[in-house]
Design a protein around this motif. Structure first.
Motif, PDB file in Angstrom:
ATOM      1  N   ASP A  37       0.811  -1.212   0.000  1.00  0.00           N
ATOM      2  CA  ASP A  37       0.000   0.000   0.000  1.00  0.00           C
ATOM      3  C   ASP A  37       0.852   1.272   0.000  1.00  0.00           C
ATOM      4  O   ASP A  37       0.328   2.375  -0.179  1.00  0.00           O
ATOM      5  CB  ASP A  37      -0.951   0.000   1.203  1.00  0.00           C
ATOM      6  N   GLY A  38       2.176   1.120   0.217  1.00  0.00           N
ATOM      7  CA  GLY A  38       3.106   2.228   0.055  1.00  0.00           C
ATOM      8  C   GLY A  38       3.123   3.276   1.153  1.00  0.00           C
ATOM      9  O   GLY A  38       3.638   4.371   0.940  1.00  0.00           O
ATOM     10  N   MET A  39       2.628   2.963   2.343  1.00  0.00           N
ATOM     11  CA  MET A  39       2.614   3.957   3.419  1.00  0.00           C
ATOM     12  C   MET A  39       3.826   3.858   4.348  1.00  0.00           C
ATOM     13  O   MET A  39       4.045   4.745   5.171  1.00  0.00           O
ATOM     14  CB  MET A  39       1.331   3.818   4.245  1.00  0.00           C
ATOM     15  N   GLY A  40       4.588   2.764   4.276  1.00  0.00           N
ATOM     16  CA  GLY A  40       5.779   2.641   5.106  1.00  0.00           C
ATOM     17  C   GLY A  40       5.536   1.999   6.463  1.00  0.00           C
ATOM     18  O   GLY A  40       6.461   1.917   7.276  1.00  0.00           O
ATOM     19  N   TYR A  41       4.326   1.561   6.742  1.00  0.00           N
ATOM     20  CA  TYR A  41       3.991   0.875   7.983  1.00  0.00           C
ATOM     21  C   TYR A  41       2.760   0.009   7.730  1.00  0.00           C
ATOM     22  O   TYR A  41       2.085   0.146   6.709  1.00  0.00           O
ATOM     23  CB  TYR A  41       3.743   1.844   9.142  1.00  0.00           C
TER      24      TYR A  41
END
Length: 127
Positions: free
Chosen positions: A31-35
C-alpha cells in the motif's frame, strides 16, 4: 485517498489466522505507506509466546481484555485505552482474557508484506 474495511478483507489473503487469533491486515507494504495497520483479535483463554525479529510493533487495545508479559515475568493488563510497545524486538507472551477476546489495533514498522504469521508449535517462532 482510499478507504478499506474489515468486511472487504474477510476471506482474502489479508485475513490471516496466526494461531491464537486473527490479523486483519488493513495496510501492508504494497500500500506504500511505510507501515502496517492491523485489526488484531487474540482469542480468549489463549497464550502465545511471540517475537518480531524484523519489525517494531505498537498495540492499542480497543475492546476486550488480556495481558502482555515480558520474559522477566512482568505482566501488564490490557483493556480498552491501553497501549503497549515492543520497541526492542521483545520476546513476549500475549494472552486473551478469561472468556473474553482481546482486540487490538497493531502498527508494524517496517510494514508487513502480508502473509507472515507465527508457528506457535515452535518455541522460536518469529517474523
Amino acid at each position: 485517498m482510499y478507504v478499506r474495511s474489515i468486511e472487504e478483507i474477510i476471506d482474502t489473503e489479508r485475513d490471516v489466522d496466526w494461531g491464537n487469533g486473527k490479523s486483519y491486515r488493513l495496510l501492508l507494504e504494497s500500500d506504500g505507506m511505510g507501515y502496517t495497520v492491523c485489526h488484531t483479535v487474540v482469542k480468549a483463554n489463549t497464550s502465545s509466546k511471540i517475537r518480531y525479529r524484523n519489525h517494531l510493533e505498537a498495540c492499542y487495545c480497543i475492546a476486550g481484555e488480556g495481558e502482555v508479559e515480558d520474559l522477566n515475568g512482568n505482566r501488564y493488563p490490557l483493556s480498552p485505552g491501553v497501549l503497549y510497545v515492543l520497541n526492542d524486538h521483545d520476546e513476549h507472551y500475549l494472552r486473551g482474557g478469561d472468556n473474553k477476546d482481546l482486540v487490538l489495533v497493531s502498527v508494524f514498522n517496517p510494514p508487513l508484506k502480508g502473509p507472515e504469521k507465527h508457528d506457535l508449535s515452535r518455541p522460536d517462532s518469529s517474523y
